[in-house]
Write a protein that holds these residues in place. Sequence first.
Motif, short mmCIF file in Angstrom:
data_model
loop_
_atom_site.label_atom_id
_atom_site.label_comp_id
_atom_site.label_asym_id
_atom_site.label_seq_id
_atom_site.Cartn_x
_atom_site.Cartn_y
_atom_site.Cartn_z
N THR A 4 4.89 2.33 -4.64
CA THR A 4 3.67 3.02 -5.01
C THR A 4 2.48 2.22 -4.52
O THR A 4 2.39 1.02 -4.76
CB THR A 4 3.58 3.18 -6.54
N SER A 5 1.56 2.89 -3.84
CA SER A 5 0.42 2.16 -3.26
C SER A 5 -0.57 1.77 -4.33
O SER A 5 -0.81 2.51 -5.29
CB SER A 5 -0.27 3.03 -2.21
N LEU A 6 -1.15 0.59 -4.15
CA LEU A 6 -2.19 0.08 -5.04
C LEU A 6 -3.56 0.62 -4.66
O LEU A 6 -4.53 0.45 -5.38
CB LEU A 6 -2.19 -1.45 -4.97
N GLN A 7 -3.64 1.33 -3.50
CA GLN A 7 -4.93 1.82 -3.01
C GLN A 7 -5.43 2.95 -3.90
O GLN A 7 -4.73 3.95 -4.11
CB GLN A 7 -4.81 2.31 -1.57
N ARG A 8 -6.65 2.81 -4.40
CA ARG A 8 -7.26 3.86 -5.21
C ARG A 8 -8.73 3.96 -4.81
O ARG A 8 -9.37 2.94 -4.54
CB ARG A 8 -7.15 3.54 -6.70
N PRO A 9 -9.27 5.18 -4.76
CA PRO A 9 -10.67 5.32 -4.38
C PRO A 9 -11.58 4.48 -5.28
O PRO A 9 -11.43 4.47 -6.51
CB PRO A 9 -10.93 6.82 -4.58
N VAL A 34 0.98 -11.14 -3.69
CA VAL A 34 1.60 -9.82 -3.90
C VAL A 34 1.07 -9.22 -5.19
O VAL A 34 0.50 -9.91 -6.05
CB VAL A 34 3.15 -9.92 -3.96
N ASP A 35 1.29 -7.92 -5.34
CA ASP A 35 0.94 -7.25 -6.59
C ASP A 35 1.92 -7.67 -7.68
O ASP A 35 3.14 -7.74 -7.42
CB ASP A 35 0.98 -5.73 -6.39
N PRO A 36 1.44 -7.97 -8.90
CA PRO A 36 2.36 -8.40 -9.97
C PRO A 36 3.46 -7.40 -10.27
O PRO A 36 4.54 -7.78 -10.71
CB PRO A 36 1.42 -8.59 -11.17
N GLU A 37 3.17 -6.10 -10.03
CA GLU A 37 4.18 -5.07 -10.29
C GLU A 37 4.88 -4.63 -9.02
O GLU A 37 5.57 -3.60 -9.00
CB GLU A 37 3.51 -3.88 -10.99
#
Length: 331
Positions: A4-9, A34-37
């Motif tokens: 799942t992408s961490l990119q959000r507007p 890295v992302d923690p999740e």
Amino acid sequence: MTMTSLQRPGVTTLELVVRRVTLEAKGINAYELVDPERRALPPFTAGAHIDIHLPNGLVRQYSLSNSPVEHHRYVIGVLRDPNGSGGSAAVHQLQVGDLVHVSVPRNNFELQAGANRSILLAGGIGVTPLKSMMHALHEQGADYELHYCCKGPEFAAFSEEMQVLIEQGRVHLHFDGGDPAKSFDIKTFLRNTPTGCHVYYCGPAGFMQACKYAASHWPSGRVHFEHFKAPAKPTAPQAPAEEGADGFVAKIASSGEQIPVQNGQSLAQVLQDAGYPVETSCQSGLCGTCKVRYLEGEVDHQDYILDDAEKGEFLTTCVSRATSKLLVLDL
């Protein structure tokens, strides 16, 4: 496995975890973030950098060194500078498991599409953005070569990772042992200007100056560079004050508000104090965070990132000033 992408507007800052710290060369550590999740990170392009908000309150910019096709991690290489202002020392105190806040990637050092060939010239820790370019060009099947200059093998970061490309003749290591007379002859190397060939370079001040001189005869638009530290400005006799040197007025195009900017004041700070959310980071004209479009006026550009075309339309508010009495900003 799909990530799942961490990119959000609207998201400009990420909280990442230090997954791995690797000693890459003498004084140089690589940090894998890295992302923690374990979500996918916002994508980046070769040559991009991120801002890191350090525990001591400093914000520093570091180029991403890994391949842009890797969406699960950001990797930076950091040389500890004992004579620095504390940024690199603070990074070198980070440990596996630490959480850090970083910006989404930004790029002022893009690879140019359609090049027949790309020459990458790296000096010391300046290899980091060029290594990312190396990965991108290799994955595209493009024609390229990377020349990496440093004092000796013990100072060559990421050399183990690049070993296969070294054996293939794509990457060339140049060691001078600290003797400038034994350094890579960049001037001779760049003597010819093959059609459609582009040059990219990054490194310490002396290396940057050597590359600039060696490529001075290359056609406009085919030489690209990025400073990781603002060059020292030569000391010159005090010149007569130019028009606007004692101050100017910044006019906000959307509201018509006129804001005085006095001599010695930062345009970025004045705009922030007036309630205009101009974001800043490096405060030295290197990162492009504070870039703003201007619609009218004459500008003394003091940055190290805008090309000639951009300077006719944008300025970096942290270091640039108007030489005209009025500067109209597209805010």
